[in-house]
Design an enzyme around this catalytic site. Structure first.
Site, mmCIF file in Angstrom:
data_model
loop_
_atom_site.group_PDB
_atom_site.id
_atom_site.type_symbol
_atom_site.label_atom_id
_atom_site.label_comp_id
_atom_site.label_asym_id
_atom_site.label_seq_id
_atom_site.Cartn_x
_atom_site.Cartn_y
_atom_site.Cartn_z
ATOM 1 N N SER A 132 0.823 -1.208 0.000
ATOM 2 C CA SER A 132 0.000 0.000 0.000
ATOM 3 C C SER A 132 0.858 1.260 0.000
ATOM 4 C CB SER A 132 -0.851 -0.008 1.275
ATOM 5 O OG SER A 132 -1.398 1.260 1.519
ATOM 6 N N TYR A 163 -0.982 -0.121 10.051
ATOM 7 C CA TYR A 163 -1.190 -0.646 8.698
ATOM 8 C C TYR A 163 0.053 -0.498 7.796
ATOM 9 C CZ TYR A 163 -3.596 -1.164 4.173
ATOM 10 O OH TYR A 163 -3.993 -1.559 2.914
ATOM 11 N N ALA A 207 -13.129 6.744 0.890
ATOM 12 C CA ALA A 207 -13.811 7.999 0.532
ATOM 13 C C ALA A 207 -14.728 7.906 -0.700
ATOM 14 C CB ALA A 207 -12.776 9.107 0.366
HETATM 15 P P1 NAD Z 1 -11.077 -5.988 1.478
HETATM 16 O O1 NAD Z 1 -11.223 -5.721 2.929
HETATM 17 O O2 NAD Z 1 -12.270 -5.771 0.610
HETATM 18 O O3 NAD Z 1 -10.555 -7.468 1.234
HETATM 19 C C1 NAD Z 1 -9.643 -8.112 2.077
HETATM 20 C C2 NAD Z 1 -10.197 -9.476 2.376
HETATM 21 O O4 NAD Z 1 -9.242 -10.188 3.174
HETATM 22 C C3 NAD Z 1 -11.495 -9.424 3.194
HETATM 23 O O5 NAD Z 1 -12.543 -10.058 2.498
HETATM 24 C C4 NAD Z 1 -11.150 -10.162 4.476
HETATM 25 O O6 NAD Z 1 -12.208 -10.965 4.979
HETATM 26 C C5 NAD Z 1 -9.993 -11.016 4.036
HETATM 27 N N1 NAD Z 1 -9.180 -11.439 5.157
HETATM 28 C C6 NAD Z 1 -8.780 -10.710 6.220
HETATM 29 N N2 NAD Z 1 -8.079 -11.468 7.052
HETATM 30 C C7 NAD Z 1 -8.035 -12.702 6.520
HETATM 31 C C8 NAD Z 1 -7.449 -13.919 6.930
HETATM 32 N N3 NAD Z 1 -6.806 -14.013 8.095
HETATM 33 N N4 NAD Z 1 -7.604 -15.004 6.143
HETATM 34 C C9 NAD Z 1 -8.303 -14.932 4.966
HETATM 35 N N5 NAD Z 1 -8.880 -13.800 4.539
HETATM 36 C C10 NAD Z 1 -8.733 -12.703 5.301
HETATM 37 O O7 NAD Z 1 -9.845 -5.122 0.976
HETATM 38 P P2 NAD Z 1 -9.321 -4.842 -0.491
HETATM 39 O O8 NAD Z 1 -9.573 -3.426 -0.765
HETATM 40 O O9 NAD Z 1 -9.819 -5.865 -1.421
HETATM 41 O O10 NAD Z 1 -7.754 -5.009 -0.286
HETATM 42 C C11 NAD Z 1 -7.020 -6.134 -0.762
HETATM 43 C C12 NAD Z 1 -5.551 -5.941 -0.457
HETATM 44 O O11 NAD Z 1 -5.090 -4.730 -1.067
HETATM 45 C C13 NAD Z 1 -5.233 -5.806 1.027
HETATM 46 O O12 NAD Z 1 -3.976 -6.387 1.282
HETATM 47 C C14 NAD Z 1 -5.124 -4.322 1.231
HETATM 48 O O13 NAD Z 1 -4.333 -3.985 2.330
HETATM 49 C C15 NAD Z 1 -4.487 -3.901 -0.082
HETATM 50 N N6 NAD Z 1 -4.728 -2.489 -0.389
HETATM 51 C C16 NAD Z 1 -5.970 -2.057 -0.735
HETATM 52 C C17 NAD Z 1 -6.169 -0.716 -1.025
HETATM 53 C C18 NAD Z 1 -7.522 -0.190 -1.422
HETATM 54 O O14 NAD Z 1 -7.626 1.006 -1.703
HETATM 55 N N7 NAD Z 1 -8.577 -1.000 -1.477
HETATM 56 C C19 NAD Z 1 -5.101 0.193 -0.959
HETATM 57 C C20 NAD Z 1 -3.859 -0.284 -0.591
HETATM 58 C C21 NAD Z 1 -3.676 -1.622 -0.332
#
Ligand code: NAD
Length: 347
Positions: A132, A163, A207
């Site tokens: 991220s 985070y 947001a």
């Molecule tokens: P999200 O919350 O929609 O999806 C993450 C999923 O991981 C969730 O469904 C959650 O249930 C699952 N999860 C959490 N802990 C778990 C575990 N122990 N075992 C199995 N599943 C587990 O988030 P997202 O937006 O889809 O993000 C996906 C990845 O991208 C993450 O690593 C997040 O940190 C990274 N990321 C996302 C953004 C963004 O803007 N969405 C920005 C930077 C980084």
């Protein structure tokens, strides 16, 4: 044990090789499973700790498992037979979540720690980690008119507490699994991803989704106000989901990017006020703004410097914010209407 002399020898996974996607019940993982399925991959294992009925997308023809990837033995089961692993599982949310629940965010370190080891033991050919922009040094993000962040700006390290530090540490794990053990790892630093099939209510939303929902709510209830966290001058770039899934595929299959973190974001910088203007324009409404200076607002400004991705991939995310927001607004509106009718929707 694999070694670095294997670089370049294995090609990308074939259409019948097993792809594993963790966090697939969530936003990006679910969209990634749909992307690969559409591309013709016949064996995809989607994994999430959430019960299946809470997944945003259940892609037909994809094996869907409910398993907690912070548990080592589950990770072994998850990686069994896989050619490629995409680790998108994390306990995360928007600013409201990551500023309040740092322990939960830090505990995601268990997921990548066990997943990368299980992938290595299973002889996985390529491993992807979703990092991220929160991994960047916060001292470089104190002005809304920020200089865009380039990959080298993560060090000297001063990541976002909780985070961001978890992401930085997990990146290092991935890099060392290549340097010491020869497993090809790939790391993308996402910048504010948005789009359909993502969190839009409940406290973890970011947001763009939160503002779309608030505008829809205002139109529905007749309470014509819009609450904005902070003073609205904080700036960000937002990257559309279709660009992100394509970017993940490109990054994962680029030999130059082994163990090399790269920005995956848009470089279209906007203030939160401008983001709200755009959503109001889509909804054809003007609301009275109420600013909440006590709400979490994150760093003052953050943008993605795309020089490196343009150079190495000859590509960068290209969907305009106007187009992506229109799609997102439309999807959230259908979800909102379905919820109002008492239908089960995933928020
Ligand atoms: P999200 O919350 O929609 O999806 C993450 C999923 O991981 C969730 O469904 C959650 O249930 C699952 N999860 C959490 N802990 C778990 C575990 N122990 N075992 C199995 N599943 C587990 O988030 P997202 O937006 O889809 O993000 C996906 C990845 O991208 C993450 O690593 C997040 O940190 C990274 N990321 C996302 C953004 C963004 O803007 N969405 C920005 C930077 C980084």
């Amino acid at each position: 044990m694999a070694n670095k002399s294997s670089i370049g020898k294995d090609s990308a996974a074939g259409k019948s090789d097993l792809l594993v996607i963790t966090g697939a019940g969530g936003f990006i993982g679910g969209n990634l499973a749909a992307y690969f399925r559409k591309k013709g991959f016949s064996r995809i294992r989607a994994v999430d700790k959430k019960p299946l009925y809470e997944w945003y997308r259940r892609v037909p023809g994809v094996e869907s498992l409910c398993l907690d990837c912070s548990v080592e033995e589950n990770c072994r089961r998850v990686c069994e037979g896989a050619a490629e692993v995409y680790n998108l599982a994390a306990d995360m949310g928007g600013m409201g979540f990551i500023e309040r629940f740092r322990v939960e965010c830090l505990r995601s370190i268990l997921i990548n720690t066990h997943m990368v080891e299980a992938a290595y033991r299973a002889g996985v050919r390529r491993y992807f980690f979703s990092s991220s922009a929160c991994a960047y040094n916060i001292l470089l993000q104190q002005d809304p008119q920020v200089r865009a962040l380039k990959e080298a700006d993560a060090y000297p390290a001063m990541a976002e507490r909780g985070y961001g530090w978890e992401k930085l540490m997990s990146e290092m794990f991935c890099q060392e699994y290549w340097h010491e053990r020869g497993m090809k790892t790939f790391i993308a630093r996402f910048h504010n991803v948005y789009g359909p099939y993502g969190t839009w209510a409940g406290g973890r939303e970011k947001a763009p989704a939160a503002l779309c929902r608030k505008v829809i709510e205002a139109l529905d209830t007749g309470r014509m106000t819009l609450d904005i966290w902070g003073d609205g001058t904080q700036t960000r770039s937002f990257c559309y989901i279709a660009d992100v899934v394509q970017g993940i595929d490109r990054i994962m299959h680029c030999e130059e990017l082994i163990a090399t973190p790269i920005n995956l974001g848009s470089s279209e910088l906007v203030s939160i006020n401008t983001l709200a203007d755009k959503i109001e324009k889509i909804a054809r409404v003007k609301l009275e703004r109420h600013y909440d200076p006590t709400a979490p607002r994150g760093v003052a400004g953050r943008n993605s410097d795309n020089t490196f991705i343009r150079k190495v991939l000859k590509w960068e995310p290209g969907t305009s914010l106007d187009k992506g927001l229109a799609e997102t607004y439309r999807w959230i509106k259908t979800q909102y209407a379905a919820r109002k009718k008492g239908l089960r929707v995933v928020e």
